[in-house]
Structure formats: structure tokens, C-alpha cells
Motif scaffolding. Structure first.
Motif, PDB file in Angstrom:
ATOM      1  N   ALA A 256       0.818  -1.212   0.000  1.00 18.80           N
ATOM      2  CA  ALA A 256       0.000   0.000   0.000  1.00 18.80           C
ATOM      3  C   ALA A 256       0.856   1.268   0.000  1.00 18.80           C
ATOM      4  O   ALA A 256       0.567   2.229  -0.731  1.00 18.80           O
ATOM      5  N   ALA A 257       1.894   1.293   0.819  1.00 20.82           N
ATOM      6  CA  ALA A 257       2.719   2.493   0.914  1.00 20.82           C
ATOM      7  C   ALA A 257       3.445   2.766  -0.394  1.00 20.82           C
ATOM      8  O   ALA A 257       3.507   3.916  -0.863  1.00 20.82           O
ATOM      9  N   VAL A 258       3.987   1.721  -0.994  1.00 18.05           N
ATOM     10  CA  VAL A 258       4.720   1.907  -2.254  1.00 18.05           C
ATOM     11  C   VAL A 258       3.763   2.327  -3.372  1.00 18.05           C
ATOM     12  O   VAL A 258       4.064   3.212  -4.171  1.00 18.05           O
ATOM     13  N   THR A 259       2.599   1.702  -3.412  1.00 19.52           N
ATOM     14  CA  THR A 259       1.596   2.097  -4.408  1.00 19.52           C
ATOM     15  C   THR A 259       1.259   3.580  -4.262  1.00 19.52           C
ATOM     16  O   THR A 259       1.163   4.310  -5.253  1.00 19.52           O
ATOM     17  N   ASP A 260       1.105   4.020  -3.018  1.00 15.44           N
ATOM     18  CA  ASP A 260       0.778   5.426  -2.768  1.00 15.44           C
ATOM     19  C   ASP A 260       1.931   6.339  -3.201  1.00 15.44           C
ATOM     20  O   ASP A 260       1.716   7.378  -3.837  1.00 15.44           O
TER      21      ASP A 260
ATOM     22  N   ALA B 162       4.424  10.224  -7.403  1.00 15.26           N
ATOM     23  CA  ALA B 162       5.770  10.539  -7.894  1.00 15.26           C
ATOM     24  C   ALA B 162       5.776  11.640  -8.953  1.00 15.26           C
ATOM     25  O   ALA B 162       6.687  12.468  -8.989  1.00 15.26           O
ATOM     26  N   ASP B 163       4.760  11.647  -9.815  1.00 14.54           N
ATOM     27  CA  ASP B 163       4.737  12.679 -10.856  1.00 14.54           C
ATOM     28  C   ASP B 163       4.594  14.077 -10.250  1.00 14.54           C
ATOM     29  O   ASP B 163       5.128  15.044 -10.783  1.00 14.54           O
ATOM     30  N   ALA B 164       3.850  14.172  -9.155  1.00 14.69           N
ATOM     31  CA  ALA B 164       3.711  15.479  -8.494  1.00 14.69           C
ATOM     32  C   ALA B 164       5.024  15.890  -7.827  1.00 14.69           C
ATOM     33  O   ALA B 164       5.342  17.075  -7.754  1.00 14.69           O
ATOM     34  N   TRP B 165       5.759  14.903  -7.351  1.00 14.74           N
ATOM     35  CA  TRP B 165       7.056  15.203  -6.719  1.00 14.74           C
ATOM     36  C   TRP B 165       8.143  15.443  -7.764  1.00 14.74           C
ATOM     37  O   TRP B 165       9.232  15.926  -7.432  1.00 14.74           O
ATOM     38  N   GLY B 166       7.861  15.021  -9.007  1.00 15.14           N
ATOM     39  CA  GLY B 166       8.845  15.196 -10.072  1.00 15.14           C
ATOM     40  C   GLY B 166       9.984  14.198 -10.021  1.00 15.14           C
ATOM     41  O   GLY B 166      11.086  14.476 -10.485  1.00 15.14           O
ATOM     42  N   VAL B 167       9.702  13.020  -9.454  1.00 11.45           N
ATOM     43  CA  VAL B 167      10.765  12.020  -9.335  1.00 11.45           C
ATOM     44  C   VAL B 167      10.550  10.888 -10.332  1.00 11.45           C
ATOM     45  O   VAL B 167       9.421  10.575 -10.719  1.00 11.45           O
ATOM     46  N   THR B 168      11.647  10.304 -10.745  1.00 16.27           N
ATOM     47  CA  THR B 168      11.630   9.137 -11.622  1.00 16.27           C
ATOM     48  C   THR B 168      11.618   7.889 -10.751  1.00 16.27           C
ATOM     49  O   THR B 168      12.407   7.780  -9.809  1.00 16.27           O
ATOM     50  N   THR B 169      10.726   6.953 -11.059  1.00 15.40           N
ATOM     51  CA  THR B 169      10.515   5.824 -10.155  1.00 15.40           C
ATOM     52  C   THR B 169      10.977   4.502 -10.760  1.00 15.40           C
ATOM     53  O   THR B 169      10.866   4.265 -11.959  1.00 15.40           O
ATOM     54  N   LEU B 170      11.484   3.659  -9.866  1.00 12.86           N
ATOM     55  CA  LEU B 170      11.848   2.285 -10.220  1.00 12.86           C
ATOM     56  C   LEU B 170      11.205   1.369  -9.187  1.00 12.86           C
ATOM     57  O   LEU B 170      11.138   1.717  -8.005  1.00 12.86           O
ATOM     58  N   TRP B 171      10.739   0.221  -9.657  1.00 13.76           N
ATOM     59  CA  TRP B 171      10.040  -0.703  -8.757  1.00 13.76           C
ATOM     60  C   TRP B 171      10.591  -2.107  -8.995  1.00 13.76           C
ATOM     61  O   TRP B 171      10.416  -2.681 -10.071  1.00 13.76           O
ATOM     62  N   ILE B 172      11.256  -2.643  -7.976  1.00 10.58           N
ATOM     63  CA  ILE B 172      11.777  -4.007  -8.010  1.00 10.58           C
ATOM     64  C   ILE B 172      10.880  -4.874  -7.141  1.00 10.58           C
ATOM     65  O   ILE B 172      10.541  -4.486  -6.015  1.00 10.58           O
ATOM     66  N   GLY B 173      10.485  -6.040  -7.663  1.00 14.87           N
ATOM     67  CA  GLY B 173       9.655  -6.918  -6.853  1.00 14.87           C
ATOM     68  C   GLY B 173       9.464  -8.266  -7.512  1.00 14.87           C
ATOM     69  O   GLY B 173      10.081  -8.570  -8.535  1.00 14.87           O
ATOM     70  N   SER B 174       8.582  -9.071  -6.900  1.00 11.37           N
ATOM     71  CA  SER B 174       8.262 -10.387  -7.456  1.00 11.37           C
ATOM     72  C   SER B 174       6.796 -10.676  -7.201  1.00 11.37           C
ATOM     73  O   SER B 174       6.141  -9.961  -6.440  1.00 11.37           O
ATOM     74  N   GLY B 175       6.299 -11.735  -7.839  1.00  8.28           N
ATOM     75  CA  GLY B 175       4.879 -12.064  -7.741  1.00  8.28           C
ATOM     76  C   GLY B 175       4.106 -11.359  -8.840  1.00  8.28           C
ATOM     77  O   GLY B 175       4.675 -10.995  -9.865  1.00  8.28           O
ATOM     78  N   PRO B 176       2.798 -11.148  -8.631  1.00  8.31           N
ATOM     79  CA  PRO B 176       2.010 -10.427  -9.646  1.00  8.31           C
ATOM     80  C   PRO B 176       2.607  -9.046  -9.902  1.00  8.31           C
ATOM     81  O   PRO B 176       3.010  -8.359  -8.964  1.00  8.31           O
ATOM     82  N   ARG B 177       2.643  -8.650 -11.164  1.00 10.86           N
ATOM     83  CA  ARG B 177       3.255  -7.370 -11.531  1.00 10.86           C
ATOM     84  C   ARG B 177       2.358  -6.183 -11.198  1.00 10.86           C
ATOM     85  O   ARG B 177       1.138  -6.307 -11.216  1.00 10.86           O
ATOM     86  N   PRO B 178       2.980  -5.042 -10.925  1.00 15.54           N
ATOM     87  CA  PRO B 178       2.171  -3.814 -10.851  1.00 15.54           C
ATOM     88  C   PRO B 178       1.614  -3.521 -12.240  1.00 15.54           C
ATOM     89  O   PRO B 178       2.157  -4.001 -13.243  1.00 15.54           O
ATOM     90  N   PRO B 179       0.519  -2.742 -12.318  1.00 20.10           N
ATOM     91  CA  PRO B 179      -0.004  -2.403 -13.644  1.00 20.10           C
ATOM     92  C   PRO B 179       1.037  -1.638 -14.458  1.00 20.10           C
ATOM     93  O   PRO B 179       1.884  -0.928 -13.895  1.00 20.10           O
ATOM     94  N   ALA B 180       0.978  -1.801 -15.786  1.00 21.33           N
ATOM     95  CA  ALA B 180       1.909  -1.077 -16.649  1.00 21.33           C
ATOM     96  C   ALA B 180       1.805   0.414 -16.364  1.00 21.33           C
ATOM     97  O   ALA B 180       0.711   0.945 -16.195  1.00 21.33           O
ATOM     98  N   GLY B 181       2.950   1.068 -16.269  1.00 20.43           N
ATOM     99  CA  GLY B 181       2.947   2.503 -16.019  1.00 20.43           C
ATOM    100  C   GLY B 181       2.897   2.869 -14.543  1.00 20.43           C
ATOM    101  O   GLY B 181       2.934   4.048 -14.192  1.00 20.43           O
ATOM    102  N   ALA B 182       2.813   1.877 -13.656  1.00 17.57           N
ATOM    103  CA  ALA B 182       2.778   2.171 -12.223  1.00 17.57           C
ATOM    104  C   ALA B 182       4.086   2.797 -11.757  1.00 17.57           C
ATOM    105  O   ALA B 182       4.120   3.537 -10.776  1.00 17.57           O
TER     106      ALA B 182
END
Lengths: 227, 245
Positions: free
Chosen positions: B97-101, B106-126
Motif C-alpha cells: 500500500a505504501a509503495v503504491t501510494d 511521484a509525478d507530483a514530486w517530479g521524481v523518476t521511479t523504479l520498482w523491483i519486486g516479485s509475484g504479480p506485476r504492478p499495472p503497466a505505467g505504475a
């Protein structure tokens, strides 16, 4: 992102292979990066398999001894510096709050900044782990030390103390094993034969996971046998 | 145990994702970024990423600014820490939940995001870069696969620094409104309207600005808004990133 174009090849371009390609050819760089990633990942996988195979018997024995100690109320302390301290913390979490199986008491001795800085400042960095072993350890406990060089002074002094106090002592080393491979203070030493700190750490994780798996099997069997 | 053929940890698609991510990370560092790292389920991974960049294991490699944010509210920590142009890397499952939030802000903060994980994928563009281990085994985070992933990211990023000519970020060709040269931009509320006023202070990727919220209902601190030409034209709700005018 678009792929850079090298456009019209200059007839003298072969004399200066880096001038054009380095400055404009994003596509070539991305291709090289991707190939490098696949190659390094393949080496990581190969090294993990090789390490598991080489130490199969010892991992089974060490995991069984860990389980026996956990069943007597033993605790696991993990030790490491830098990246290995984070791998030590991941290993402790694997034992203490696994996604499946039976949780047991385990923590990283680098996790508490108050303790680590107090000891580092007051008695010296080489004693940050040994003093905690003195404070915490009982003879049924376990210490797992991770060092890619196998030479870290703070780990070696703690291992000596742990051995003296009757703990089960396990070392994860790299390169040629360093001091860890030579000491009598370790009951088990698993040296990952690689020159890459990154690849060594990735194999350390897999060896730790194997220890956890074996310990879990034995704890489950002990419960079944007791009923 | 018999020798088992080594599995393929990084296939063609993931290697391409890693390459693209590494070049982007190198470019952002080149432009002065700090890499913030969150891993609410596995804090040690956040620490490992940070120490990797700050204190490279290979002599002579540049020390780069990276910090693990491991307090109990990583979103609040990332919000106050990050500035436009920074990098935010998460090591987490897609349902964290925290990472999703954090990712949706991130776009409002102006930061570029990277997401490393496993299991079901986040939606494209997350996230701008999704570096994923496609395995349902919940033990993956403890087997070295995540360590390998961020080790590779670090290694490839430093390869990019050997190609200074490619570190310049390409010009932004984002579509803009033809009448006002602005675009719909994500904003996060810093100061909601006071009293009868309708002006709210918000942060966007361009920095802080005052916007007119008269078109919206109640506006609270940390709300996400869509702003366009100095006007908040919609609230962006938490549930599905739905835009409600």
C-alpha cells in the motif's frame, strides 16, 4: 526513448571507433548493457548452483544443528559489514518472520545504531559484534557471519568469542575464504569461490536460504515425531 | 543433491528493462539526482541499495547520493525528502500500500521511479521502470534475486558513466495544450485554501505554485490534483487513480 542513429558511416570512422558511437549511439549502449545484465545474471545463477552443490552435505549438517538449537530455545545472531550487514539482516528476517514455515528468534547485530555507535565509539569498531555476543549469547545460540573477504576483524573477534561460549558458529566467505577459511573458531565455513563481491553476496543469500530450508524441514519433522 | 542446470534469472525482456532503467538512472545522477530507496516489507534491501551507491565495492567508482527511507511512514519520508529530478526506488510486492501510494504521487514530486519486486506485476505505467521477478514463490526476496537485480542496476549505471556523451537527457517532447502551452499536471497540495480563499499551494514536477481550486470541493493537505494553466481542474482519488471533476 529513441534509438540513436549512426547515420552515414564515415570512410575513416574505423580509425576512431569510439568518437561517433560513444556520443550518439544509445541503441548500441542499451544492447551492450542488456547483454551484460544477462551474462552477469547467468554467472550469478551458475555460482549459486555450484556453491549449493559443493556444500550440500555441510549445509544439511549445519541446518540440522541449527534446528536442534532452535528447538532448545536457541537464538540466531547474524553479523556482517556494509552490504553484508544488510544481507545478514535479510537472513535474520528470513528466520524470524518467514513468508511460510516456523519463525524463530533471530536478529542482525548491526541493526541497532545506538548499540553499534556506542560500542564503536567507546571500545573500538573491531569490538562492535564481540561485545554484543558477550552480552547476549547463551550456549544454545547460533552465530552466522558474512564477509565477502573472510577477513573482517570485527567478525573474527566475535566468532572467537562465540565459539568460546559454545555457540554454533557458521561463516559465509568469498574469494579464497581468507581468515574465515583458516580459523578453528568456525564449525562451518562456506566459501563462495568468486572474485566478484556482488556475485559472492548473491550466493551467500542462496546458501542462507538453504540453511533456513534445512532447519525448517528438521523443525517440522521434530514436531511430527514428538506427537 | 544432483547438479541442477542453472535457471535463467534475467531473460531478454528483463535485461532490456534493466538497460533502459540504468541509462535513465545514470542520466538523473548526472543531473544531480539523489536516489531515495523504500522497502517497507524488507528494509535491509533498501539499506543494501543505498550502501551500494554510496560506497561502491569496486575501487574508483563514483560515490553517488542514495538514502534508505525506513521509518514507519515511507511515503511521508519520501515526500519531504524528494525534489524534482530525484530518483525513487522501491523494493516491494505490487500490493504494497505504501509503495503504491508513493508511486502514484511521484509525478507530483517530479521524481523518476523504479520498482523491483516479485509475484504479480504492478499495472503497466505504475512506475517508470518496473524490474520484476516473475515468480509466485514468496521466498524469492530471500534467495538473492533482488540483490542480483539492484547489483545489476548499479553495475550497468556505472557502465553508462563511461559514455558521457550519452548522459544528456533528451529534450522533453510532452504534448502541451495548444491554447495555453500548458499541460494537465499532477499536483500535491501543500497548503489548502485558507478561510474563504480558493488558492492552494501545490507542488508539481516544476516546483511549487499557487492554483485556483474553485472548481473543486474541499481540498486537504496531500490531496492529489490535476492542474492546468494555474487552475485545479480535477481531484485525483486514491482508489483507482480516477479523475473526478
Amino acid at each position: 526513448m529513441t534509438t540513436g542513429s549512426t547515420g552515414n558511416p564515415d570512410t575513416t570512422g574505423f580509425l576512431y571507433p569510439f568518437i561517433e558511437s560513444e556520443e550518439s549511439d544509445v541503441g548500441a549502449l542499451l544492447g551492450d548493457l542488456a547483454a551484460s545484465a544477462r551474462s552477469k545474471a547467468a554467472e550469478s545463477a551458475r555460482l549459486q548452483q555450484e556453491s549449493l552443490h559443493e556444500y550440500d552435505d555441510a549445509l544439511r549438517a549445519a541446518g540440522a544443528q541449527m534446528a536442534e538449537r532452535f528447538l532448545r530455545g536457541g537464538r540466531l545472531y547474524t553479523l556482517g559489514n556494509g552490504g553484508s550487514s544488510t544481507d545478514a539482516a535479510t537472513l535474520a528476517s528470513l528466520f524470524s518472520r518467514p513468508a511460510r514455515g516456523r519463525p524463530v528468534a533471530a536478529w542482525s547485530l548491526a541493526a541497532d545504531e545506538a548499540v553499534v555507535t556506542a560500542l564503536g565509539n567507546d571500545v573500538g569498531f573491531e569490538l562492535i559484534f564481540k561485545r554484543q555476543i558477550i552480552a547476549h549469547a547463551r550456549d544454545r545460540d547460533i552465530a552466522v557471519a558474512l564477509s565477502t573477504s573472510g577477513n573482517s576483524e570485527d567478525l573474527m573477534t566475535a566468532i572467537g568469542e562465540a565459539k568460546q561460549r559454545g555457540l554454533l558458529t557458521i561463516g559465509f566467505a568469498g574469494h579464497d575464504g581468507g581468515r574465515m577459511a583458516a580459523t578453528d573458531d568456525l564449525d562451518f565455513c562456506f566459501t563462495v569461490h568468486s572474485q566478484s563481491i556482488h556475485r559472492i553476496q548473491e550466493s551467500h543469500a542462496m546458501l542462507g536460504y538453504r540453511l533456513w530450508s534445512v532447519a525448517q524441514e528438521h523443525m517440522a519433522a521434530a514436531r511430527a515425531g514428538a506427537s | 543433491m544432483t547438479t541442477i542446470p542453472a535457471p535463467t534469472f534475467v531473460g531478454t525482456d528483463l535485461s532490456a528493462d534493466l538497460a533502459t532503467a540504468a541509462l535513465d538512472v545514470a542520466r538523473k545522477f548526472h543531473d544531480g539526482a539523489t536516489l531515495w530507496v523504500i522497502a517497507p516489507q524488507w528494509e535491509p534491501h533498501a539499506h543494501h541499495v543505498a550502501v551500494e551507491f554510496v560506497h561502491p565495492v569496486i575501487m574508483g567508482k563514483r560515490a553517488l547520493p542514495s538514502v534508505a527511507l525506513v521509518e514507519s511512514d515511507p511515503v511521508a519520508q519520501a515526500r519531504v525528502a524528494s525534489q524534482p529530478g530525484d530518483l525513487l526506488l522501491a523494493v516491494a510486492t505490487a500490493d504494497d500500500a505504501a509503495v503504491t501510494d508513493a508511486m502514484r504521487r511521484a509525478d507530483a514530486w517530479g521524481v523518476t521511479t523504479l520498482w523491483i519486486g516479485s509475484g504479480p506485476r504492478p499495472p503497466a505505467g505504475a512506475a517508470h521502470h518496473i524490474l520484476w521477478v516473475d515468480s509466485d514463490d514468496p521466498m524469492v526476496p530471500a534467495t538473492g534475486r533482488f540483490v542480483l537485480m539492484y547489483h545489476l542496476l548499479w553495475e550497468l549505471t556505472h557502465v553508462c558513466f563511461e559514455h558521457p556523451g550519452l548522459l544528456t537527457t533528451p529534450a522533453d517532447d510532452t504534448q502541451t495544450c495548444v491554447t495555453c502551452s500548458d499541460e494537465g499536471r499532477l499536483a500535491e497540495v501543500i497548503l489548502p485554501p485558507a478561510g474563504a480563499g480558493r488558492e492552494a499551494l501545490v507542488r508539481t514536477a516544476r516546483g511549487e505554485e499557487w492554483v485556483d481550486t474553485a472548481m473543486l470541493g474541499a481540498v486537504d493537505v496531500d490531496d492529489l490534483l490535476l492542474v492546468h494553466g494555474g487552475v485545479a481542474i480535477a481531484a485525483v482519488t486514491a482508489a483507482e487513480d480516477e479523475v473526478t471533476p
